[in-house]
Design a protein around this motif. Structure first.
Motif: not given
Length: 343
Positions: A1-26
């Motif tokens: 399954m592939k998820i398209a992620v808006d990495a620039m959306g959010g108050d703390k983007a892209p930092k927390v988006i990338v962190e959360g995605v990597e946690q989910a990926r692992d």
């Protein structure tokens, strides 16, 4: 399954988006991610690029922009390009913590509605605060996608909420409640009285009647249905009350002397457990149900834990074939689009 992620959306983007995605990926080896956004901002944050691909974009849709105008004008924004990838089958789901209106507009106008569903509903999973309750959460929709609704919209929300509760939360024969200003059958305006009759007439819905706003978090229903204006107002009032109580408790501890501070230290584990139970990070994001693919929006202030949990929520939706079940039902039951009246 592939998820398209808006990495620039959010108050703390892209930092927390990338962190959360990597946690989910692992955590989930069956997931792949396309991160849409500014490569110069995203790439330095990635610790391991396994199953992560950056898709460059040149525009951003900010929180304050008018949603429909933004998605029409900013074709190279992370929200529009991620939603377009889902439309074209290049990704299976769309996730964002960005501008709520723009995400909803992109979901409806780009990803597209399931045939037979008039207005998709924004769906949240909220905690049940009643001690000893058999369930820990319930499904609540529409929480703000539509300010005005008709009878058939709320009837469709009941089925959308039922499928979500069964497929994602694992609730068998979920109890359906209608948010209203009283528990009695004859309460509410003409819309809510008519919807009560429609829901009560359906043999395939476990309708339990009206639920008052004050009872939302007490677990009286597994799915609570409402028009978007009412549900959003009730939700914000509940959130505001919770924040006010936390402020009063904090003020009381800080100004209550030594005994208050010692009492807090003794009760700190209890406060921590309550915080986990009531935290939005625990339950993932809001789903725009009624679309051809999962479109999920999490809070703009979300942390990496919320991002990770939301991705887990999307994965569960996909593995449970929630979209396929919804499509099959509305294909086989066209009368649900007619306020429950047989054609």
């Amino acid at each position: 399954m592939k998820i398209a992620v808006d990495a620039m959306g959010g108050d703390k983007a892209p930092k927390v988006i990338v962190e959360g995605v990597e946690q989910a990926r692992d955590l989930y080896p069956d997931l792949e991610f396309d991160l849409y956004g500014n490569p110069d901002a995203i790439k330095p944050l990635i610790k391991n690029d396994q199953r992560l691909t950056i898709i460059p974009t040149s525009d951003d849709i900010t929180m304050g922009e008018e949603p429909v105008r933004a998605i029409r004008r900013k074709k190279d924004s992370s929200i529009v390009k991620a939603a377009t990838a889902v439309k074209h089958g290049e990704a299976d789901a769309f996730f964002s913590a960005g501008n709520t209106g723009a995400v909803l507009a992109a979901g409806i106008f780009i990803v597209g509605r399931i045939k037979g569903i008039d207005r998709p509903g924004l769906t949240s999973v909220l905690p049940i605060a009643k001690p000893g309750a058999s369930r820990h959460s319930f499904v609540y929709l529409d929480t703000g996608a539509n300010a005005e609704s008709k009878e058939q919209n709320l009837l469709q929300y009941a089925y959308l909420g039922k499928f979500y509760a069964e497929s994602v939360l694992g609730v068998a024969n979920p109890r359906i409640g209608l948010l209203n200003n009283g528990a009695e059958e004859d309460k509410g305006d003409s819309l809510h009285k008519a919807v009560w009759q429609q829901l009560n007439a359906r043999d395939d819905l476990n309708f339990i009647g009206n639920v008052e706003a004050g009872d939302l978090l007490y677990g009286k229903a597994d799915v609570v249905v409402s028009d978007g204006w009412t549900a959003n107002a009730a939700l914000k009032a509940t959130e505001g009350t919770a924040k006010m109580m936390l402020t009063l408790i904090k003020h009381g501890i800080l100004n209550g002397g030594l005994r208050a501070k010692l009492g807090y230290l003794l009760l700190k584990p209890v406060f921590h457990k309550i915080g986990q139970t009531m935290s939005t990070s625990t339950y993932g994001g809001a789903v725009l149900l009624g679309l051809k693919a999962p479109v999920v929006k999490t809070h703009g202030a979300s942390d990496a834990l919320a991002v990770k949990n939301t991705i887990g929520q999307i994965r569960t939706m996909f593995r449970a074939q929630l979209i396929e079940k919804t499509v099959d039902f509305f294909t086989d039951n066209p009368e649900v689009d007619k306020s429950g009246k047989n054609e």
